[in-house]
Write an enzyme that holds these catalytic residues in place. Structure first.
Site, short mmCIF file in Angstrom:
data_model
loop_
_atom_site.label_atom_id
_atom_site.label_comp_id
_atom_site.label_asym_id
_atom_site.label_seq_id
_atom_site.Cartn_x
_atom_site.Cartn_y
_atom_site.Cartn_z
N CYS A 182 6.93 7.63 -7.04
CA CYS A 182 7.97 8.33 -5.76
C CYS A 182 9.14 8.11 -5.73
O CYS A 182 10.05 7.44 -6.29
CB CYS A 182 7.02 7.91 -4.25
SG CYS A 182 6.39 5.85 -4.24
N ASP A 198 4.83 12.31 -6.42
CA ASP A 198 5.83 13.10 -5.45
C ASP A 198 6.62 14.44 -5.13
O ASP A 198 7.29 14.18 -6.49
CB ASP A 198 5.39 12.14 -3.78
CG ASP A 198 6.24 11.52 -3.52
OD1 ASP A 198 7.45 11.54 -4.58
OD2 ASP A 198 6.20 10.75 -2.59
N HIS A 208 -5.56 -15.56 -17.87
CA HIS A 208 -5.06 -15.00 -17.00
C HIS A 208 -6.23 -13.88 -16.67
O HIS A 208 -6.37 -13.94 -15.97
CB HIS A 208 -4.09 -13.83 -18.17
CG HIS A 208 -2.48 -14.58 -18.32
ND1 HIS A 208 -1.67 -15.21 -16.62
CD2 HIS A 208 -2.27 -14.86 -19.14
CE1 HIS A 208 -1.01 -15.91 -17.07
NE2 HIS A 208 -0.87 -16.30 -18.75
N HIS A 266 0.17 -10.23 -17.69
CA HIS A 266 -0.28 -11.03 -17.28
C HIS A 266 -1.36 -10.54 -15.85
O HIS A 266 -2.22 -11.85 -16.16
CB HIS A 266 0.66 -12.43 -15.96
CG HIS A 266 1.16 -13.55 -17.23
ND1 HIS A 266 2.15 -13.94 -16.36
CD2 HIS A 266 1.52 -13.43 -19.15
CE1 HIS A 266 2.98 -14.97 -17.71
NE2 HIS A 266 2.50 -14.37 -19.27
N THR A 305 10.63 5.29 -4.19
CA THR A 305 10.56 3.80 -3.61
C THR A 305 9.90 3.67 -5.22
O THR A 305 9.50 2.27 -5.64
CB THR A 305 10.22 3.19 -3.08
OG1 THR A 305 9.05 3.34 -2.25
CG2 THR A 305 11.43 3.56 -2.17
C1 RB5 Z 1 9.57 10.64 0.44
O1 RB5 Z 1 10.39 10.69 0.86
C2 RB5 Z 1 9.13 8.68 0.43
O2 RB5 Z 1 8.19 8.48 1.32
C3 RB5 Z 1 7.83 8.41 -1.17
O3 RB5 Z 1 8.85 9.30 -2.46
C4 RB5 Z 1 8.00 6.92 -1.08
O4 RB5 Z 1 9.24 6.72 -1.71
C5 RB5 Z 1 7.28 6.22 -0.67
O5 RB5 Z 1 6.90 5.52 -0.47
#
Ligand code: RB5
Length: 149
Positions: free
Chosen positions: A70, A13, A138, A103, A72
């Site tokens: 993304c 994203d 596993h 695993h 996170t």
């Molecule tokens: C976008 O701002 C952010 O929410 C997205 O990139 C991600 O981290 C969501 O899990």
């Protein structure tokens, strides 16, 4: 992994596209067959749309592995794990990336651009791609995961 040219689906994203571009470039240089599902700009895009686009070919066996980025890595991983046959792991260190292949037989790697720097991200990618599933005990556990699909 095997000698055959691995097919890798990749996507991000707006929070992850800069890192995704670098990872995709590294994969192409490394000789992988890469299909990039975007996004390609900083314009806001909903991560579930990209996660679905990347994971569907993995689910259908049209791609061997998927890479999702993304902010996170978490939103991508939550979405990816809703798709049948996908075992997605969000990793912020190379050890986790290695062990989730060994695993869990993870087939989708999720990374957070806002969590790790480019050097760590490259090491995570390398660890994920250079580790095979160990099978054995596993396999039974992965089968148990798959039964939940
Ligand atoms: C976008 O701002 C952010 O929410 C997205 O990139 C991600 O981290 C969501 O899990």
């Amino acid at each position: 992994m095997t000698d055959k040219k691995l097919k890798i689906a990749i996507g991000a994203d707006h929070g992850g596209f800069r890192l995704k571009e670098k990872l995709a470039e590294a994969l192409v240089s490394g000789g992988y067959d890469v299909k990039d599902f975007g996004t390609f700009t900083a314009d806001s895009v909903d991560y579930p749309v990209i996660a679905k686009a990347v994971c569907e070919p993995v689910s259908k066996g049209e791609a061997d592995l998927g890479i999702l980025v993304c902010g996170t890595g978490i939103g991508m991983s939550i979405t990816a794990n809703k798709i049948k046959g996908v075992r997605a792991a969000v990793c912020d260190n190379p050890y986790s990336a290695k062990m989730t292949r060994a695993h869990n037989n993870a087939n989708v790697l999720c990374i957070g651009e806002r969590v790790v720097g480019i050097g760590v991200a490259m090491d995570i990618l390398h660890a994920f791609l250079s580790t095979d599933f160990e099978g054995g005990r596993h396999q039974r556990r992965v089968d148990m995961i798959n039964e939940l699909d």
